[in-house]
Design a protein around this motif. Structure first.
Motif, PDB file in Angstrom:
ATOM      1  N   VAL A  76      35.124  44.678  35.920  1.00  0.00           N
ATOM      2  CA  VAL A  76      35.226  43.569  36.858  1.00  0.00           C
ATOM      3  C   VAL A  76      34.131  42.592  36.452  1.00  0.00           C
ATOM      4  CG1 VAL A  76      35.079  42.846  39.265  1.00  0.00           C
ATOM      5  CG2 VAL A  76      36.108  45.033  38.696  1.00  0.00           C
ATOM      6  N   THR A  85      39.445  41.110  36.696  1.00  0.00           N
ATOM      7  CA  THR A  85      39.461  42.393  36.013  1.00  0.00           C
ATOM      8  C   THR A  85      39.642  42.095  34.533  1.00  0.00           C
ATOM      9  OG1 THR A  85      41.855  42.690  36.264  1.00  0.00           O
ATOM     10  CG2 THR A  85      40.423  43.672  37.966  1.00  0.00           C
ATOM     11  N   ASP A  87      40.593  44.379  31.122  1.00  0.00           N
ATOM     12  CA  ASP A  87      41.058  45.729  30.848  1.00  0.00           C
ATOM     13  C   ASP A  87      42.006  45.745  29.662  1.00  0.00           C
ATOM     14  OD1 ASP A  87      41.376  48.461  31.297  1.00  0.00           O
ATOM     15  OD2 ASP A  87      42.832  48.206  32.905  1.00  0.00           O
ATOM     16  N   TYR A 132      30.940  45.067  44.559  1.00  0.00           N
ATOM     17  CA  TYR A 132      31.499  45.907  43.502  1.00  0.00           C
ATOM     18  C   TYR A 132      30.573  46.974  42.933  1.00  0.00           C
ATOM     19  CZ  TYR A 132      35.450  42.773  43.518  1.00  0.00           C
ATOM     20  OH  TYR A 132      36.550  42.052  43.901  1.00  0.00           O
TER      21      TYR A 132
END
Length: 147
Positions: A76, A85, A87, A132
């Motif tokens: 993140v 995000t 990934d 987060y």
């Protein structure tokens, strides 16, 4: 603070760092790796990509674990145009679920395998960490706003 547009030129380096992790992931016939056991490599892929971001001055980035979709670690990133995000879909390089994964042999990652998706509007670094970072001190959570 960097923007999502400035991530695009890093996609090749991000994919290369993840490829290095996958190239070093050696499972035997039963799916056992000396370091990872029968687990997957997503945490190492995320850490390698996080190092690339940090080397390029992008520090507001955390690796997160989710049980969703069989268990996965992804990044993140807090950028000037929102929280994203970052990934590589685990199905690209491994198959399985939970803590039992098998490496997909012959995978070659490229820039197109890097996925950047906006999940929240821009927020301060303090609010980002409070929201987060599971290791953020409790006093960091007081008064933290996402907007």
């Amino acid at each position: 603070m960097f923007s999502s547009v400035e991530i695009a030129p890093l996609r090749a380096a991000l994919a290369a760092s993840a490829q290095t992790v996958l190239d070093g992931w050696q499972q035997d016939e039963q799916g056992w790796d000396e370091e990872l056991g029968q687990g997957g490599a997503c945490q190492d892929v995320a850490n390698a990509m996080q190092e690339v971001l940090a080397a390029n001055g992008i520090e507001d980035c955390l690796a997160l674990f989710t049980e969703f979709d069989g268990g996965h670690v992804f990044l993140v990133v807090n950028l000037s145009d929102g929280v994203f995000t970052l990934d590589i879909a685990p199905s690209t390089y491994e198959s399985g679920a939970g803590y039992v994964w098998r490496k997909r042999e012959g995978v070659v990652l490229g820039p197109g395998d890097i996925h950047l998706s906006r999940i929240e509007p821009p927020m301060s670094p303090e609010a980002f960490r409070a929201r987060y970072d599971e290791n953020a001190p409790a006093d960091d959570l007081a008064g933290a706003s996402c907007f």
